[in-house]
Design a protein around this motif. Structure first.
Motif, PDB file in Angstrom:
ATOM      1  N   PHE A  74       0.840  -1.195   0.000  1.00 24.68           N
ATOM      2  CA  PHE A  74       0.000   0.000   0.000  1.00 24.68           C
ATOM      3  C   PHE A  74       0.882   1.255   0.000  1.00 24.68           C
ATOM      4  CE2 PHE A  74      -3.422  -2.748   0.684  1.00 24.68           C
ATOM      5  CZ  PHE A  74      -4.626  -2.066   0.809  1.00 24.68           C
ATOM      6  N   THR A  79      -0.581   5.136   4.420  1.00 26.64           N
ATOM      7  CA  THR A  79      -0.276   4.391   5.635  1.00 26.64           C
ATOM      8  C   THR A  79       0.657   5.114   6.602  1.00 26.64           C
ATOM      9  OG1 THR A  79       1.580   3.272   4.528  1.00 26.64           O
ATOM     10  CG2 THR A  79      -0.582   2.198   4.436  1.00 26.64           C
ATOM     11  N   LEU A  84      -5.408   5.885   9.749  1.00 23.13           N
ATOM     12  CA  LEU A  84      -5.682   5.217   8.476  1.00 23.13           C
ATOM     13  C   LEU A  84      -7.061   5.536   7.915  1.00 23.13           C
ATOM     14  CD1 LEU A  84      -4.304   1.658   9.384  1.00 23.13           C
ATOM     15  CD2 LEU A  84      -3.176   3.392   7.964  1.00 23.13           C
ATOM     16  N   ALA A  91      -7.518   4.205  -0.306  1.00 25.25           N
ATOM     17  CA  ALA A  91      -7.127   2.796  -0.218  1.00 25.25           C
ATOM     18  C   ALA A  91      -8.001   1.929  -1.115  1.00 25.25           C
ATOM     19  CB  ALA A  91      -7.207   2.317   1.231  1.00 25.25           C
ATOM     20  N   VAL A 110      -0.348  -3.974   3.874  1.00 25.47           N
ATOM     21  CA  VAL A 110      -0.289  -2.682   4.536  1.00 25.47           C
ATOM     22  C   VAL A 110       0.880  -2.725   5.514  1.00 25.47           C
ATOM     23  CG1 VAL A 110      -1.485  -1.065   6.060  1.00 25.47           C
ATOM     24  CG2 VAL A 110      -2.789  -2.400   4.377  1.00 25.47           C
TER      25      VAL A 110
END
Length: 294
Positions: A74, A79, A84, A91, A110
């Motif tokens: 990610f 991140t 988040l 995302a 992640v």
């Protein structure tokens, strides 16, 4: 049909492999195809820094054979900017973009920064619950030390198991095991010392989903890895017997040695009769010329 075990490295576009892992005269435009002729998965760290467009993702997929898998990280802009949940929409967009890999898409992971602690558990839980885990294989790597201590580790593992999210297992023991002054080859001290910027965290060898990622930070001196690889042979024997799908990525402070460390580990697995598929590397005719590295 998907394999249960995928072995690869962290990059494919590494010019230092030309004349060794890649044939002499190889061009950068050929690197991905050459890589996928030898190994069966790659950890896509580049997506951590730059998000590729859909056309690039689809081109990468077309440049690789069936059963090859990409495991993208990610983006850090999602991140590594505090909480988040504010980045959930981005995302989800990233996941949609990565779907361009089609059947070449493996596990997405992640990686959280060392600053992201169990204090943020509610944020983490909300973010992970919102991810479409029925459509994607997703794993999590934590780097704050408190995640590895009770009760936080138990709470985290229970959440991951409930959501079907994998646990990224970072094994950096080989580069922290010996004092720098005790290196067999003094020339290895500088790259090992630089690699020690990676977290020195406990290894908790457990799986929380039908799949998992192992990120093994190998020592440049191959022999210093063997006792750790022997442990992994035992773990993988058990996990694969239970049907767990494992992605094993070989890192090294001296990148030239990563593919050969991976190949040596593959040979250890085969000698131990661990049910792993043969590497396509072995089928190349003639085999790539290997320089003396050890």
């Amino acid at each position: 049909m998907d394999f249960k075990f995928y072995l690869g490295c962290a990059v494919w576009a590494y010019k230092g492999w030309v004349g060794d892992f890649y044939p002499r005269g190889s061009r950068s435009t050929e690197f991905l195809q050459l890589y996928s002729d030898r190994l069966v998965t790659v950890e896509v760290n580049s997506t951590f820094y730059v998000i590729p467009d859909r056309q690039t993702v689809e081109r990468w997929a077309k440049d690789t054979p069936a059963n090859f898998k990409f495991c993208p990280k990610f983006p850090k802009q999602l991140t590594h900017n505090g909480l988040l949940l504010p980045y959930l929409d981005q995302a989800l967009h990233f996941l949609g973009l990565m779907s361009g890999f089609g059947d070449r898409l493996g596990v997405l992971f992640v990686q959280l920064p060392p600053s992201y602690s169990p204090v943020n558990f509610v944020d983490l839980e909300s973010f992970l619950r919102a991810l479409p885990t029925k459509n994607y294989q997703i794993a999590l790597e934590v780097r704050h030390g408190d995640w590895f201590k009770a009760p936080h580790c138990d709470r985290l593992n229970a959440l991951l198991q409930k959501l079907g999210i994998g646990r990224v297992l970072l094994d950096s023991r080989p580069i922290y095991d010996l004092p720098l002054g005790d290196e067999i080859d003094p020339a290895l001290s500088i790259p090992v010392q630089q690699e020690r910027r990676k977290p020195n965290l406990p290894l908790q060898p457990l799986v929380t989903a039908p799949f998992s990622i192992v990120r093994f930070i190998s020592h440049p001196d191959r022999d210093l890895n063997i006792r750790f690889w022997q442990e992994w042979v035992t773990y993988l024997q058990e996990w694969l017997a239970n049907g767990t799908q494992i992605y094993f990525f070989m890192h090294c402070p001296i990148e030239e040695r990563s593919p050969h460390n991976a190949k040596y580990f593959q040979e250890m697995l085969e000698k131990a009769n661990v049910p792993v598929p043969a590497l396509p590397w072995n089928d190349l005719t003639p085999p790539p010329q290997q320089l003396t590295l050890f």
